[in-house]
Design an enzyme around this catalytic site. Structure first.
Site, PDB file in Angstrom:
ATOM      1  N   ALA A 130       3.363   6.367 -40.200  1.00  0.00           N
ATOM      2  CA  ALA A 130       2.702   7.433 -39.267  1.00  0.00           C
ATOM      3  C   ALA A 130       1.557   6.982 -38.569  1.00  0.00           C
ATOM      4  O   ALA A 130       0.864   5.898 -38.948  1.00  0.00           O
ATOM      5  CB  ALA A 130       2.419   8.570 -40.277  1.00  0.00           C
ATOM      6  N   ALA A 132      -2.297   8.322 -36.526  1.00  0.00           N
ATOM      7  CA  ALA A 132      -3.057   9.311 -36.070  1.00  0.00           C
ATOM      8  C   ALA A 132      -4.250   8.785 -35.270  1.00  0.00           C
ATOM      9  O   ALA A 132      -4.396   7.646 -35.118  1.00  0.00           O
ATOM     10  CB  ALA A 132      -3.398  10.406 -37.003  1.00  0.00           C
ATOM     11  N   SER A 133      -5.094   9.724 -34.815  1.00  0.00           N
ATOM     12  CA  SER A 133      -6.077   9.298 -34.085  1.00  0.00           C
ATOM     13  C   SER A 133      -7.457   8.435 -34.838  1.00  0.00           C
ATOM     14  O   SER A 133      -7.921   7.265 -34.234  1.00  0.00           O
ATOM     15  CB  SER A 133      -7.052  10.392 -33.407  1.00  0.00           C
ATOM     16  OG  SER A 133      -7.508  11.364 -34.486  1.00  0.00           O
ATOM     17  N   ASP A 287      -8.091  21.248 -45.462  1.00  0.00           N
ATOM     18  CA  ASP A 287      -7.321  20.825 -44.133  1.00  0.00           C
ATOM     19  C   ASP A 287      -5.985  21.065 -44.357  1.00  0.00           C
ATOM     20  O   ASP A 287      -5.060  20.073 -44.130  1.00  0.00           O
ATOM     21  CB  ASP A 287      -7.716  19.325 -43.830  1.00  0.00           C
ATOM     22  CG  ASP A 287      -7.481  19.046 -42.238  1.00  0.00           C
ATOM     23  OD1 ASP A 287      -7.298  20.002 -41.572  1.00  0.00           O
ATOM     24  OD2 ASP A 287      -7.096  18.015 -42.075  1.00  0.00           O
TER      25      ASP A 287
END
Length: 544
Positions: A130, A132-133, A287
């Protein structure tokens, strides 16, 4: 500003204009110049006029990159500042970007761990699982135990980008706050500062590792929530190694149903997990969006949540928990007076707030909610309505409550997606009532004694000495009080004597004046001298 900052600022302005975000500029004297420049210098038209403003804002932030994506995600949680037509589309922002080179990721890991990966891992997959930023995830196995793990590594080029964009954000926020007084209600400087803290926290994986370890410990042996094990020996600021898990994403309703999952129990357990974290542990995963929540495929009749990515957590102190629980109970009992008093007592609104006006404002906003069945009432929107109303009465921003509201909205949304008939209040009320009983009943006293037991155990050997010192100090204080009392009595006697002598002296002086008028000169002189003498004696008595 440096040339690089000017170039980046131009890119940001260009993207904003392509999506017509100049519509967000208020009708103000100071905005006329930028609007004129848009037409005369940039010549950039709105390429998406058919899309709603909120959607255009989301697309623009997504195009600007990771820093702005996360900023938009944070804005979506600040519903006390942004209206639904802006906040709702921003909640759909996806933190997914193209992966960086796997070989570079491997080199970053080896640099952080201080040696080749094969020293500790086998079957390292160069292809990311994966991306992500902020970070990227790869899979491997532990060399010693052959256990499957995931290695999370911070992007090597992310810090300069973040620092540059944050500087621009701070500059823009300061300009807006200084130039437009009406924009200060949105608190742009505070919003950017809060975002900066959250973002920089996510850049330190030691914090995430510590949070995950704490959350796992809190739910050890639980049937409701599973948190993957973290391996601290292989974790540092830029790399974190944790157990690999297999599960069904909580938003995959078809997959869950195909697996035979008890959806009602799964939804209720989500609510239970949330309230357990908040009221039992005072430490909650903040989150819990669908990308961070999975469900174990084993035992679908007794489903268990899996929580990932503990980079953002919230905490509440005991006062916040008590006021929050009492607020919920008072609200659902429609005791708006109590809700208003609790906001004042907690210090969330100023102490001089007019409680009658505050109660009336809460009633106007919240009473229509009860036109719906309880099972349709949103806890998250209850909090939102309360906080928005309190904002009009100068309620200060409470970061821990903002995180709580965001998490509650996530949990509530997931729960009703899994089981639309979920009655959140029916599920939560027994939990809240039991917690309140434990805070004010006999059990609360027992718990308080248990909590203080280590302190008293430490002080017990010193108790005789402390008792002796207290008695000695008490005796000394009594003696001092006796001395002060005797001095006070003596002073009062002296004052009484002084008043008497002053009165006699005054009488003799008056008599002296009368005798002079009646030609008794010698007697008048004697009376005057005696009067002055008594005055001197009275002054001396007062001086003592």
């Amino acid at each position: 500003m440096t040339p690089a900052e000017i170039k980046r600022l131009y890119q940001i302005i260009k993207v904003q204009l392509e999506y017509g975000l100049d519509e967000l500029l208020p009708d103000h004297q100071l905005t006329k110049a930028p609007l004129l420049m848009r037409k005369s210098l940039f010549w950039i038209k709105n390429k998406h006029p058919e899309k709603p403003l909120g959607e255009r804002l989301r697309l623009a932030l997504q195009e600007l990159g990771p820093v702005w994506i996360k900023f938009g995600q944070m804005m979506s949680t600040r519903r006390d500042l942004f209206p639904p037509h802006i906040a709702d589309p921003l909640a759909l922002l996806q933190d997914q970007v193209a992966p960086f080179d796997g070989q570079l990721a491997k080199e970053q890991m080896e640099l952080a761990l201080g040696g080749p990966l094969q020293n500790w891992f086998t079957e390292f997959d160069i292809k990311p699982l994966a991306s992500a930023s902020i970070a990227q995830v790869h899979t491997a196995r532990l060399k010693d135990t052959n256990q499957e793990v995931v290695l999370k590594v911070i992007r090597p080029d992310i810090r300069p980008v973040i620092d540059s964009d944050l500087k621009l954000m701070h500059r823009m926020a300061s300009i807006v706050a200084g130039a437009m007084p009406e924009a200060r209600r949105l608190k742009p400087v505070e919003v950017v500062r809060e975002y900066e803290k959250t973002l920089l926290d996510e850049l330190d994986l030691r914090r995430e590792a510590a949070n995950a370890i704490q959350l796992r410990r809190n739910f050890e042996g639980s049937e409701e929530l599973y948190v993957p094990e973290v391996f601290p020996d292989f974790s540092n600021e830029t790399v974190m190694v944790s157990e690999r898990i297999y599960g069904i994403q909580v938003s995959d309703i078809e997959g869950l149903e195909a697996n035979g999952t008890n959806m009602k129990l799964l939804a209720e357990r989500g609510v239970s997990v949330f309230f357990t974290q908040v009221f039992r542990d005072s430490f909650f995963h903040a989150d819990m969006h669908p990308g961070n929540v999975f469900v174990k495929p084993e035992h679908p009749e007794n489903p268990m949540w899996i929580g990932l990515d503990c980079g953002i957590v919230g905490t509440l102190n005991s006062e916040d928990k008590r006021y929050l629980a009492e607020n919920f109970l008072a609200f659902f009992n429609r005791d708006y007076r109590r809700v208003a008093e609790l906001h004042v007592d907690s210090g969330w609104v100023p102490a001089d707030t007019n409680v009658d006006e505050f109660e009336f404002a809460i009633r106007i906003v919240c009473e229509p909610i009860f036109a719906k069945p309880l099972c349709e009432i949103s806890f998250g929107h209850v909090l939102l309505n309360l906080f928005n109303t309190a904002r009009r009465f100068n309620m200060e921003v409470q970061p821990q409550l903002v995180l709580l509201q965001k998490t509650l909205l996530y949990v509530e949304g997931l729960g009703r997606q899994l089981y639309p008939q979920l009655d959140l209040w029916e599920t939560a009320k027994p939990f809240l009532e039991e917690w309140m009983m434990n805070q004010v009943g006999p059990q609360a006293l027992v718990n308080a004694i248990k909590d203080r037991a280590p302190f008293w155990a430490e002080k017990l050997p010193e108790l005789p000495e402390l008792l002796y010192d207290s008695l000695r100090q008490g005796k000394a204080m009594n003696q001092r009080m006796d001395q002060l009392y005797q001095g006070y009595r003596h002073s009062k006697r002296q004052q009484a004597t002084g008043k008497f002598l002053f009165g006699v002296g005054a009488t003799l002086v008056v008599c002296s004046a009368i005798l002079v008028d009646n030609a008794y000169e010698q007697l008048s002189i004697a009376s005057g001298i005696a009067g002055v003498t008594f005055w001197l004696l009275s002054w001396r008595a007062y001086r003592r």
